[in-house]
Design a protein around this motif. Structure first.
Motif, PDB file in Angstrom:
ATOM      1  N   GLU A 127      31.062  26.268 -15.399  1.00  0.00           N
ATOM      2  CA  GLU A 127      30.875  25.993 -16.827  1.00  0.00           C
ATOM      3  C   GLU A 127      29.812  26.861 -17.481  1.00  0.00           C
ATOM      4  O   GLU A 127      29.890  27.164 -18.669  1.00  0.00           O
ATOM      5  N   GLU A 128      28.783  27.246 -16.699  1.00  0.00           N
ATOM      6  CA  GLU A 128      27.678  27.982 -17.320  1.00  0.00           C
ATOM      7  C   GLU A 128      27.905  29.494 -17.352  1.00  0.00           C
ATOM      8  O   GLU A 128      27.042  30.243 -17.824  1.00  0.00           O
ATOM      9  N   ALA A 129      29.029  29.971 -16.866  1.00  0.00           N
ATOM     10  CA  ALA A 129      29.292  31.415 -16.842  1.00  0.00           C
ATOM     11  C   ALA A 129      29.380  31.981 -18.264  1.00  0.00           C
ATOM     12  O   ALA A 129      29.791  31.296 -19.199  1.00  0.00           O
ATOM     13  N   LYS A 130      28.989  33.251 -18.399  1.00  0.00           N
ATOM     14  CA  LYS A 130      29.031  33.943 -19.686  1.00  0.00           C
ATOM     15  C   LYS A 130      29.796  35.255 -19.520  1.00  0.00           C
ATOM     16  O   LYS A 130      29.650  35.942 -18.508  1.00  0.00           O
ATOM     17  N   PHE A 131      30.569  35.608 -20.553  1.00  0.00           N
ATOM     18  CA  PHE A 131      31.449  36.762 -20.469  1.00  0.00           C
ATOM     19  C   PHE A 131      31.241  37.671 -21.675  1.00  0.00           C
ATOM     20  O   PHE A 131      31.054  37.198 -22.794  1.00  0.00           O
ATOM     21  N   GLY A 132      31.314  38.973 -21.437  1.00  0.00           N
ATOM     22  CA  GLY A 132      31.181  39.904 -22.552  1.00  0.00           C
ATOM     23  C   GLY A 132      31.368  41.343 -22.122  1.00  0.00           C
ATOM     24  O   GLY A 132      31.325  41.678 -20.937  1.00  0.00           O
ATOM     25  N   MET A 133      31.593  42.189 -23.125  1.00  0.00           N
ATOM     26  CA  MET A 133      31.727  43.631 -22.917  1.00  0.00           C
ATOM     27  C   MET A 133      30.680  44.319 -23.795  1.00  0.00           C
ATOM     28  O   MET A 133      30.944  44.649 -24.951  1.00  0.00           O
ATOM     29  N   PRO A 134      29.462  44.535 -23.270  1.00  0.00           N
ATOM     30  CA  PRO A 134      28.358  44.993 -24.112  1.00  0.00           C
ATOM     31  C   PRO A 134      28.201  46.509 -24.232  1.00  0.00           C
ATOM     32  O   PRO A 134      27.199  46.993 -24.761  1.00  0.00           O
ATOM     33  N   GLU A 135      29.176  47.284 -23.772  1.00  0.00           N
ATOM     34  CA  GLU A 135      29.002  48.730 -23.669  1.00  0.00           C
ATOM     35  C   GLU A 135      28.631  49.404 -24.990  1.00  0.00           C
ATOM     36  O   GLU A 135      27.809  50.330 -25.024  1.00  0.00           O
ATOM     37  N   ALA A 136      29.246  48.966 -26.104  1.00  0.00           N
ATOM     38  CA  ALA A 136      28.972  49.612 -27.395  1.00  0.00           C
ATOM     39  C   ALA A 136      27.517  49.434 -27.834  1.00  0.00           C
ATOM     40  O   ALA A 136      27.042  50.181 -28.708  1.00  0.00           O
ATOM     41  N   ASN A 137      26.816  48.485 -27.237  1.00  0.00           N
ATOM     42  CA  ASN A 137      25.385  48.312 -27.544  1.00  0.00           C
ATOM     43  C   ASN A 137      24.573  49.543 -27.182  1.00  0.00           C
ATOM     44  O   ASN A 137      23.509  49.779 -27.751  1.00  0.00           O
ATOM     45  N   VAL A 138      25.049  50.311 -26.188  1.00  0.00           N
ATOM     46  CA  VAL A 138      24.318  51.508 -25.757  1.00  0.00           C
ATOM     47  C   VAL A 138      25.141  52.776 -25.988  1.00  0.00           C
ATOM     48  O   VAL A 138      24.953  53.783 -25.313  1.00  0.00           O
ATOM     49  N   GLY A 139      26.086  52.713 -26.935  1.00  0.00           N
ATOM     50  CA  GLY A 139      26.836  53.908 -27.287  1.00  0.00           C
ATOM     51  C   GLY A 139      27.916  54.292 -26.303  1.00  0.00           C
ATOM     52  O   GLY A 139      28.272  55.469 -26.195  1.00  0.00           O
ATOM     53  N   MET A 140      28.455  53.312 -25.579  1.00  0.00           N
ATOM     54  CA  MET A 140      29.482  53.569 -24.576  1.00  0.00           C
ATOM     55  C   MET A 140      30.720  52.742 -24.857  1.00  0.00           C
ATOM     56  O   MET A 140      30.744  51.906 -25.758  1.00  0.00           O
TER      57      MET A 140
END
Length: 261
Positions: A127-140
């Motif tokens: 239940e506590e898992a977190k999901f995301g695609m953060p690549e654009a945060n660093v220009g990728m």
């Protein structure tokens, strides 16, 4: 199997558990881990005594927090393309394995970690898992198949939203949009659920299970052109000023000032 630096491998009955083990780095993926995981998965193809696989992260803080940012920061256009293609090759090897592979997810499942989870046939999380695609945060952009697999699991619109906003979502939302098969309460239930599900699947005809995987993958229409486009754009990120600014801002723990070049 051989001993590994970044993996823990154990087998109970006919189920192999692979634990990604860089606990101090929240199991961030680096090239040696990719090479070790590829070796194990290739062995799984040929080992008759292994009928199913569970992939999980070491500890309860992260499945995989993403790719190793220190390694990423050293990439350029040329070796960035090779890095992307190497990860894609491994994840395609997992996706096309004729034996069922389950991602058992606790904690953060981000970037390359989510790409790995999506390459597995089934995904189960606490239940506590977190999901995301953060690549654009660093220009990728994602480079291990994320731009190709995410839309097929959650739809084009939601995939674009997650890829462009870099938002993290909960396990509950991840299940609601089709990213997860099941959400469980804690790690003990996660282990039980993964093992019981694999026991059920592997009680069926192995040849038929392999054919099911093959046919469903064919229905997905995985396109070599799509994956190559991802690799091309991934490598192009490393010659941009935005990538340099993104990495510097990440290291300096400040907001990046992107200029679109």
């Amino acid at each position: 199997m051989a001993d590994f630096e970044y993996l823990k491998v154990s087998q109970q009955n006919h189920i192999l558990t692979i634990t990604l083990s860089r606990k101090d780095k929240l199991n961030a993926i680096n090239t040696p881990m990719i090479e070790e995981l590829q070796q194990v998965i290739q062995e799984v193809y040929d080992l008759d005594e292994v009928k199913g696989v569970i992939i999980r992260g070491d500890g309860d803080k992260a499945f995989v927090v993403g790719a190793d940012i220190k390694e990423i920061s050293q990439l350029n256009e040329l070796n960035g393309r090779k890095y992307s293609e190497t990860g894609q090759e491994l994840f395609s090897l997992i996706e096309n394995c004729h034996k069922p592979v389950i991602a058992a997810i606790t904690g953060y499942c981000l970037g390359g970690g989510l790409e790995l989870a999506m390459a597995c046939h089934l995904r189960i999380a606490t239940e506590e898992a977190k999901f995301g695609m953060p690549e654009a945060n660093v220009g990728m952009i994602p480079g291990f198949g994320g731009t190709q697999r995410l839309p097929k699991l959650v739809g084009k619109g939601k995939a674009l939203e997650l890829l462009m906003t870099c938002d993290q979502i909960s396990a509950t939302e991840a299940k609601a949009i089709g990213l997860l098969n099941t959400v469980v309460s804690d790690d003990d239930e996660l282990t039980f659920k993964c093992n019981s599900l694999l026991e059920k699947i592997t009680s069926k005809a192995p040849l038929a299970i392999g054919m099911v995987i093959n046919c469903v993958n064919a229905a997905d229409g995985n396109s070599e052109t799509g994956f190559q486009t991802e690799s091309n754009n991934f490598s192009n990120c490393f010659k941009s000023q935005d990538f340099k600014e993104g990495i510097e801002a990440f290291v300096e723990k400040r907001e990046p000032n992107f200029i679109g070049e």
